[in-house]
Structure formats: C-alpha cells, structure tokens
Design an enzyme around this catalytic site. Structure first.
Site, mmCIF file in Angstrom:
data_model
loop_
_atom_site.group_PDB
_atom_site.id
_atom_site.type_symbol
_atom_site.label_atom_id
_atom_site.label_comp_id
_atom_site.label_asym_id
_atom_site.label_seq_id
_atom_site.Cartn_x
_atom_site.Cartn_y
_atom_site.Cartn_z
ATOM 1 N N SER A 328 0.804 -1.224 0.000
ATOM 2 C CA SER A 328 0.000 0.000 0.000
ATOM 3 C C SER A 328 0.833 1.268 0.000
ATOM 4 C CB SER A 328 -0.925 0.008 1.211
ATOM 5 O OG SER A 328 -1.761 -1.122 1.147
ATOM 6 N N HIS A 371 -15.215 -0.485 1.983
ATOM 7 C CA HIS A 371 -15.134 0.807 2.636
ATOM 8 C C HIS A 371 -16.281 1.736 2.274
ATOM 9 C CE1 HIS A 371 -10.889 -0.542 2.897
ATOM 10 N NE2 HIS A 371 -10.966 0.056 4.088
ATOM 11 N N CYS A 384 -7.866 1.841 1.173
ATOM 12 C CA CYS A 384 -8.820 1.053 0.411
ATOM 13 C C CYS A 384 -8.173 0.553 -0.874
ATOM 14 C CB CYS A 384 -10.038 1.917 0.063
ATOM 15 S SG CYS A 384 -11.176 1.072 -1.049
#
Lengths: 649, 379
Positions: A328, A371, A384
């Site tokens: 991420s 989400h 997300c």
C-alpha cells in the site's frame, strides 16, 4: 766457491730463443685477448652491466599508504586504522624452519592452517623476505616471543596497521569491510597496482570500503634502498612519499544509526532515514547485522556458517539489496498518476463493496465488507484497495510506471554500497520483453496496490517519500565530504508534477497518522511541531486462494514466519516543513500499522529530537511502553561489552 | 775464452750483487703487490685488517726470501733442483696422508705460522727439475722417445698427486707448465701435436665418463664445467659467482666506480672478493684503465723475465727463468679468464694480488731464482 765451467750446449741451445719467442708471442696474444675481452665488457657493454649492478643493489620498496578513515556526519569514527601485532619469520635467519615453528607453536597458539600457509609462502619467496606467521597477535603473545627470542632465530614481532570498526554491527552493511588481497581479487583487476601485491595489503571487499576503494586507498609511496647480497637493507637512497587515502565523512548520524539498529533488533528488517533537504542518508540500518571486524581478521568457518545459516540473513543488506513488493505504500504513486492524468479529482469517489471484478477475476479489498464510498483522502487514510484498482485501470499501467520512476522507484540510485538493487516498476513493454506475454488488466490491478511485479527497496521507498514530501527529485547521498571537500547535495530539481496534486496526496498522508480512523493513528506523533504524515503497507508474499478466502483468511500470527506478510511504513515529518523521510520494512512482520509504523515513528522522533525524545511527543497511551523501551534500548546501547581488540578470534 | 767456455770471474760478488739485480723486475713486483694491498684495503671496507696488513707482512717476508735466494749463485739452485723436486713429491705425499681438509679438498699442511700448499711449491720445483734435466741432457738426445718419456713421467707424478687432492686447476697448470718447459727445451713439435690430439680425445672421454661408475671427475667439477658453459642456467646457484663477477667487472666501465665505491664487492654480491675474485673488484673500482694497467704490469714482468732468459748463455738459467715466467703467466691468465667468464671457476688466485701466504712466498722465492740467474749470468 770455485768458479766452474758451464756446460757446452748444442743445437737445442740455438733453438731456445726461437721457442721462447714463440711461447712469448702466444702469451702476448693471450694477454691481448684478455685486454680485448676487458674492453668489450667494460667499454662496449658497460651500460648493460652497470644496469645489472644497479638492479642488484637497488630495491624499490613500496610504502603502503594509510587508508582513509571513515567518519559519521558529526565526526565520530566509523572506520579507522589501529596497530596490529604480527609475528614474522625470515627463512634464512631461521635455519631449521620446521624446528623454529615447532618451538614457536609451543609458545603461542598457531593453527595448522597458518603454519601451512606460512611454509608455502616461505618456499615461494626469497629467503630473506619476512613471511607472516601469525597476524593479530595479542600483546601477551608478542611479549612471550620477545622473551624467547634467542631460541627463535629469524622470528620477530612486527607492528602493522589494520582496519578496525569501532561501531561493530552498526555500520557493517554501510561501510562493509576490508580484507587481504586475494588471488581472485588480483585476477579481477586489470593491471593491478604494485601495492596490491604487498602481502596482506587490505582492500575493501564489500560496501563503501569496496566502492570507494580507490579514494580510500591513496597512493603508495616508494623508497629506493640499497641492499646487499643477502637482501639486507644497507641504507635508504631516496624516498617518495605516497598520499594517504581520502578521509570520508558519511551523511549518516552514528547515534541515530545505532538507535535504528537497536530498535530493529530481533527482527529481519530495514530502516532508511533520508534528509529531505539534502538527500543525506541519516540512518540506513539492516537487521540483523554482523561484526565486520570478524571479516578483517579472517572469519572462522564456524562463525561464517552461523551467519549464512541464519534465516534472518544477517549478511544481506536489506536496505538497498533487498526488494519487496511495496504494497500500500505504493498507493501514493497510483494516486499521483491518476491525478496527473486527470482521471480523478480529489473529491471524486469510488464505491468499495469489498471487491472489484477485473476481467474474469475478482480482486478483493483487504477489508472484507468494503469501505463504501471512498474519496482520495479516505482511500489513503484507510488504505482502500478497490479505489486503486478502479483508478489504476482508468489511468493505465504505463503512466503509473512512469510516475513510479519519477518518484525514484524502479531506478538504481547512485550510492556507494554493494549490490544496490534497481527494484522494478513494470510496464507493458517490460512484460513483453522479459516474460514474452501481454500485460493483463489484472496485472495493473495488482500493481496499483504495490503487489504483483512491483518491487522496491527500502532505500527507494525512503527516496519516494522524500520526493513526495518536498516535490523535488531528492537523491540519496551517503558520502557527505571527501577529504573535507563537500560532495554534491542530493536536493534535486522540482519534480515535473502539479504541486497541487502532490499537496492533495500529502494531506491524505497526514490523515493516515493523525486522523482517528487512519491506519497509523496509533503510531502518531503528538508534538505539534513534529506532526508526521505516512502510509502503511502490508505486502503479501503468498497467494490467498479462493477456498481460504471463503473459510476466512488465516491470520498472520498463525502462519509460519517465512509466509507472513511483510510490514512496511513510509513517512515524513514535520508535516509543515518536511525534514526527514523514513521507510521501514519488517520482513514477515505482519501488518504495516502494527509492525512497521511504531518502529518508524520511534526512529523518526529520535532523528527529529536529535537524541532521546521527550515522552510527551508520544500519545498518552503509549508512554509507559515507550519509557520501558527507551530504558531497554539505552541499556542495550551503552556500555557495549566487547572483547578486547587484540584478542584473536 | 774459447767458444762456449767462460768463467764466472766476471760475475759480481758480495753486496755488488744488489746492483746487478734485475731491478725493473723487482719494482714491478712491488707495484703489483701494492695494487694488491690497496684492493685488500678496499674489500675490507677501508680497513688494514684483516687482509691488507698480514699481506704486507708476508710480502716483506717474500721480498727478503727473494733477496736471499738472489744472492746465492744460480748453479747452487741448479744442483738443488732434484732435491727440491723430490722434497715436493714428499710434501705432496704428506698432504695426501695428513693434510688439512678445506673447501672439500686436501691441499694444505698446517705449519702453525702458515699453511703450506705443496702443489704451489711443486710448480716451481717442476720447472727447476725440468730445466736441470734439459741442461744436463745432450741436445741431440732431446727429441729421442726415451728422453722424452722421462720428463713426461717427472711431470705426471705430481700431477697425479695433485689431481687426487682433488685440485683440477693446479694439475692443469702443472701440465701446462711442464709441457711449456719441454717445448722451450726444443722437443720436436710432432710430440706436442700428438699430445694435443690425445688431450682432445681425453676430454671427450672424460665427458663420456659422466654418470658412469668410472667417472673421472667429481660431480662438483662437472657442475663447474656445466656452469661455465652456460652460467645463466643457474644464476643464483653455481653460476652465481661468474654472473656476479661479470656484472662487477662490466659495471666498472672506463674509469671505474671509484676507490671503495664498487657496489658489487662492497655489498657482497661478489664471492671470494679478497682471493680469487680480487681482480673483479679492481676492475669494478678502477675500470678498464685500472684493469689494463695491472695487465700491462704483468706483461712487463713476463717481458723482463724473457730479457733475463735471453741475455744469459746458461741453459739452466734460461729455462728456469722462462719456466717461472710461464708459470706466472698461467697464474694470472687463468685467473683473469675465470673472472671474465672465459674459463671455469677453478680456484686459481691472482698472483701477488690475491690474499694468501704460501702462493705469494713461493712466487717470491721463484723470482729469487730468476734474480739469481740474472745476477750470475755469464757475460
């Protein structure tokens, strides 16, 4: 005495003068021959013989240069030259070599290896040349040899210089180590300098020592000495001083480095702290580490085996050599690519139901239920995945890949360390070239969240973060000055991106560690001057099968260590005026927010306060735990009980 | 006086004999010996000890011996020839039985104050006995086989003993000196041709004997020959001496490196620099000029001996003078050839210059005989 008659002579008497002249003539011819020979040697060939005579008597001895020292940014010594004692032996003075060695080995410990090597060297070299019998000898052993000198003809103690690393493990991966020139080293160098042939001359083998070898080594001096027939030096004729190697000052802060190393202890991890303004690497730690001094004196087989068989790979420099899927932490790049391409604006939203169907495959968000409606800020704050699948598919891999390179991923940074990896920021062309396959949309989805082919080293992630923080193409600088000459700064030019887009991303990163719902909220800094912005990352090292997903994803803690996720965290601080950027990777550490972010925060605070930070910089809930940790690390760090330098391994 | 009849009334007597000495020869000998002192001083690193001073003392002794011998009439020495020869053979036998072993050979008799090398004495005794022989032999018998064989035996007996020591160099010198005497005496040249042919054959045989059970030379002698033929095969071992000697000599150049400045000798690259290789040191430090000067001095000594020999009507005097001159010539010619790499290293010192007692004393005694022949020559 009565005079007497001399005998009458006959024909033979007349013959005598003739014969005398013949014989005299022959003698004259021979003398003439000798004179001619003398003339030939002393007049015609005089120059050649003079040269041979000079070669006989004049020996050129190299004076090994003093190796340059290595300092940290504050002048603390990292690599130095310290006296080392060794025992040498001159074959022709020893007489019975075997007997003398046998007597010596009764006095001091000598391994069979050392004896064998010394004997081989003695057989090869001239009888008057000293051959090292034992290196790195203790002072006690030296005195034993000195006391027993009469029983040990030809054996003498000598003082030399050897490399010593007073910071032990802390800089093993940065500075590397030196070792004696090996035959292999010589075969690798084209036209090696004569100084390399000095027995036991040390050259850099790994790391900075190897990469800056030429600067550190300096130039050998030479002295011309007159030697007699046995090779003994009679006098020095002249001497040409060499130049000592250049002293290097690193950009690294040894105290911060030591802290980082101690903070990472127990994990297989890497941390890189970069100065956003100059690109100076303030800390670059890879754990676990090893003692480079072991390699200088020649590591034992047992020690080496311990190092190579460790699952945590102490010899690998994870900061530049290790590449990991950035997970991420890559999302900023995807976001920037999408923003720059105009595919999204900051307020555009994507709906996250927990998965996205890409082609025939379903790509999951890490959060099972999804989400919901997500904008840019939320997408980073809560990390997300679906948001990024969606915008990446609209942006296209090539733009994302280009953006990655803009921020320093997928390119090799010029830093004098060993095995610096380029990482990988894949695009369509790359896949065709390397794999011979077409790029698939699924690949783009994977790449958008830093998985799949995407690979980055901790150093690259730190550079990426610094570039996000400053908007300039910051490049890492390890050597701050060489012999007092400041090296070019790594501040870099402004990046070719819209500063407003970058500001959006930075704001989103701020929420990651300062918004109650941010993934790194628990590892925030509450000192207002030093607010931190960051991004967590958790990169999978395994595929989660459909069946597993259906049954519920196995928790990291329940997996064997080597199959757990890598934990990553990147951040910069202070948010308003970025000073440092940091990247932390904890191999198989589990989640980035739990395993990597606290480490990064602690190191960051240490850097920001230039020492142990006050407890009130930490969130209230953490303070007791931090206090314990600080005490523990303080205890670990000083004083370091180390075996004496002179003790031989 | 009738033809070939003369008295010695005209020969000087008493101290007037000094005036009739061959003074140029005496001065030449002193000059050469002085060159030796200088070089011995130099190779000792600028010190009179340990070589130069004893050498000077011995030379003083040698000079005295020469004068004493010179004052004694030459016919006395002729009468002593056979005795000298037999005495020398006796010494060779003694050295064979009781001699001191040094340098791998049995060569010396230690007399306490000096070491006597009988083979040196033999060189002169052989010349004397052959001169006496041909003086006694009616000239028409000179070339008759029986009268040729007798001197050959006289020569071969000492050669045999010296070869047993073993000392190849000296035995060859004895052969050469003896052969030279026979040549001077007027033995028909055909004999020499035959001998030379035989020698060539012998050399071939000697080389073929190598490695067999009846090997005629010691291994070290063969090695010396090998090294001589190609010194570069073993530059640090057996060829070292010759290689270093040539370097030293050649590096002297025209003027030399200067007194006590020869690096080859000063730094011990030269072996045996005070004995066999002293000429190399001289040539290194005084160059071509110095070497040629010494060579000329030697040549002049030969010339003055020749003058003495040809100016006397006494056959013994002529022959013994020429024989001693030939011996002297062989001495320095072999030594110089050796250090210049023209001959194998055979351990022959440079006459009058190399450090060494008995060789110098014997030479001075021999020159005493030459002086005696000069003083007592029939006029």
């Amino acid at each position: 005495m009565k005079p007497r008659k001399q005998k009458s002579q006959g024909l033979a008497y007349k013959r005598l003068p003739r014969r005398a002249f013949v014989l005299g003539g022959l003698q004259a011819v021979f003398i003439g021959g000798l004179a001619a020979r003398m003339r030939y040697m002393q007049v015609d060939q005089a120059d050649e013989y003079r040269l041979l005579a000079e070669e006989n008597r004049i020996n050129i001895r190299l004076i090994p240069p003093t190796r340059g020292r290595i300092y940290d940014r504050n002048g603390q010594i990292i690599g130095q030259n310290s006296p080392s004692y060794r025992i040498v032996m001159v074959r022709e003075d020893a007489g019975d070599v075997d007997a003398v060695i046998a007597r010596l080995s009764d006095l001091i410990p000598l391994t069979d290896d050392e004896i064998e090597r010394a004997k081989t060297e003695m057989r090869r070299s001239a009888p008057f040349l000293p051959v090292t019998l034992a290196d790195q000898v203790t002072w006690e052993d030296i005195s034993k040899v000195a006391v027993n000198a009469p029983a040990l003809p030809g054996v003498t103690p000598e003082v030399g210089m050897t490399r010593q690393y007073p910071r032990y493990e802390d800089f093993a991966h940065v500075v590397g180590y030196v070792g004696p020139v090996s035959d292999y080293d010589l075969s690798q160098i084209e036209d090696p300098e004569p100084v390399l042939r000095i027995p036991r001359f040390q050259i850099g083998k790994v790391g900075l020592e190897a990469k800056q070898e030429i600067s550190l080594r300096g130039k050998a001096g030479a002295k011309r000495v007159e030697v007699n027939a046995t090779g003994r030096v009679m006098r020095e004729l002249d001497r040409q001083e060499g130049t000592a190697g250049a002293d290097l000052q690193l950009s690294v802060d040894a105290d911060l480095q030591q802290y980082a190393q101690a903070r990472l202890a127990g994990e297989s991890a890497a941390a890189v702290v970069i100065d956003c303004e100059t690109g100076d690497i303030r800390a670059i730690s890879s754990a676990p580490s090893f003692d480079p001094n072991l390699f200088v004196r020649g590591i034992s087989v047992a020690d080496y085996r311990t190092l190579t068989q460790d699952n945590y790979r102490p010899l690998a420099n994870k900061t530049v050599q290790g590449t990991y899927p950035p997970g991420s932490t890559f999302k900023m790049i995807t976001a920037m690519a999408a923003l720059e391409a105009g595919v999204i604006g900051p307020s555009n939203t994507v709906y996250c139901p927990g998965h996205l169907k890409v082609g025939s495959r379903r790509f999951h968000c890490w959060k099972r239920g999804g989400h919901g409606t997500v904008d840019l800020e939320t997408s980073l704050k809560r990390s997300c995945d679906v948001y990024y699948y969606d915008v990446a598919l609209r942006t296209g891999i090539d733009k994302i890949s280009d953006m990655a390179r803009t921020f320093g991923l997928g390119i090799k940074h010029d830093i004098p360390m060993s095995a610096v990896a380029a990482g990988l920021a894949p695009n369509q062309d790359w896949k065709r070239r390397v794999h011979g396959q077409e790029w698939l949309v699924g690949d783009t989805a994977n790449a958008s969240i830093g998985q799949g082919f995407m690979l980055a080293s901790p150093l690259q992630l730190a550079v990426m973060t610094a570039r996000i923080a400053t908007g300039r193409s910051v490049s890492p600088r390890l050597v701050r000055s060489m012999n007092g000459v400041e090296q070019p700064s790594g501040a870099g030019e402004p990046l070719d991106v819209n500063p407003r887009n970058l500001e959006q991303v930075r704001q989103a990163m701020w929420t990651v560690s300062n918004d109650r719902r941010g993934t790194a909220y628990r590892s925030r800094i509450i000192a207002d001057d030093f607010r931190m912005a960051g991004k967590t990352g958790t990169s999978q090292v395994r595929n989660i099968t459909k069946a597993e997903r259906a049954a519920g994803v196995i928790r990291n803690e329940d997996l064997p260590w080597e199959r757990r996720d890598h934990a990553l965290f990147v951040s910069f601080a202070p948010y308003d005026k970025p000073k440092y950027a940091i990247a932390v990777v904890v191999e198989h550490g589990g989640g980035g927010s739990k395993a990597a972010a606290p480490v990064a925060r602690d190191i960051m605070l240490q850097a920001l306060y230039n020492g142990t930070p006050p407890l009130d910089a930490y969130p209230v809930a953490d303070r007791d735990r931090i206090k314990e940790l600080q005490k523990k690390l303080e205890g670990d760090r000083r004083p370091k009980a180390r075996p004496s330098e002179k003790d031989r391994a | 006086m009738s033809y070939l009849e003369y008295t010695v009334k005209s020969t000087p007597s008493g101290f007037r004999k000094f005036l009739y000495m061959n003074w140029p020869l005496t001065l030449l000998l002193i000059s050469v010996a002085s060159a030796g002192f200088l070089m011995l001083f130099s190779v000792a690193g600028g010190s009179w000890t340990p070589w130069a001073e004893p050498q000077m003392e011995r030379f003083g002794l040698g000079l005295t011996v020469m004068f004493i011998i010179a004052l004694v009439p030459i016919w006395f020495w002729r009468n002593m020839s056979v005795l000298a020869y037999l005495g020398s053979i006796g010494l060779l036998i003694v050295v064979e039985l009781f001699g001191t072993i040094g340098m791998g050979a049995q060569r010396w008799i230690d007399l306490g104050f000096m070491r006597l090398q009988p083979s040196e004495v033999m060189k002169v005794a052989l010349v004397m006995v052959l001169a006496a022989y041909y003086d006694w032999l009616p000239s028409h018998k000179t070339s008759r086989p029986l009268w040729v064989i007798l001197p050959v035996i006289l020569i071969l007996i000492p050669v045999f003993f010296v070869l047993k020591q073993p000392d190849l160099g000296t035995s060859i010198l004895l052969l050469a000196a003896g052969g030279g005497m026979m040549f001077l005496a007027g033995v028909h040249w055909a004999y020499f041709a035959a001998v030379i042919a035989a020698v060539v054959g012998l050399i071939a045989t000697v080389f073929n004997s190598r490695g067999t059970e009846w090997q005629l030379l010691k291994d070290y002698q063969f090695r010396r020959i090998d090294t001589f033929l190609d010194p570069s095969t073993d530059p640090l071992g057996a060829g070292y001496h010759i290689t270093q000697s040539k370097i030293a000599l050649g590096s002297g150049g025209w003027n030399g490196r200067g007194f006590m400045q020869g690096t080859q000798s000063r730094l011990n690259f030269l072996p045996e620099k005070h004995t066999d290789f002293i000429f190399t040191t001289l040539a290194e430090e005084f160059g071509f000029v110095g070497g040629i000067t010494l060579l000329i001095l030697y040549g002049l000594i030969i010339v003055f001996c020749l003058v003495t020999a040809l100016s006397t009507k006494d056959r013994f005097s002529s022959l013994v003078t020429l024989g001693i001159a030939l011996n002297f010539f062989l001495f320095f010619a072999v030594n110089m050839s050796m250090v210049m790499g023209l001959a194998p290293v055979v351990g022959v010192p440079l006459p009058m210059v190399s450090y060494g007692g008995s060789a110098m004393l014997v030479l001075m005694a021999a020159f005493g005989i030459v002086q005696s022949a000069h003083i007592h020559r029939p006029r």
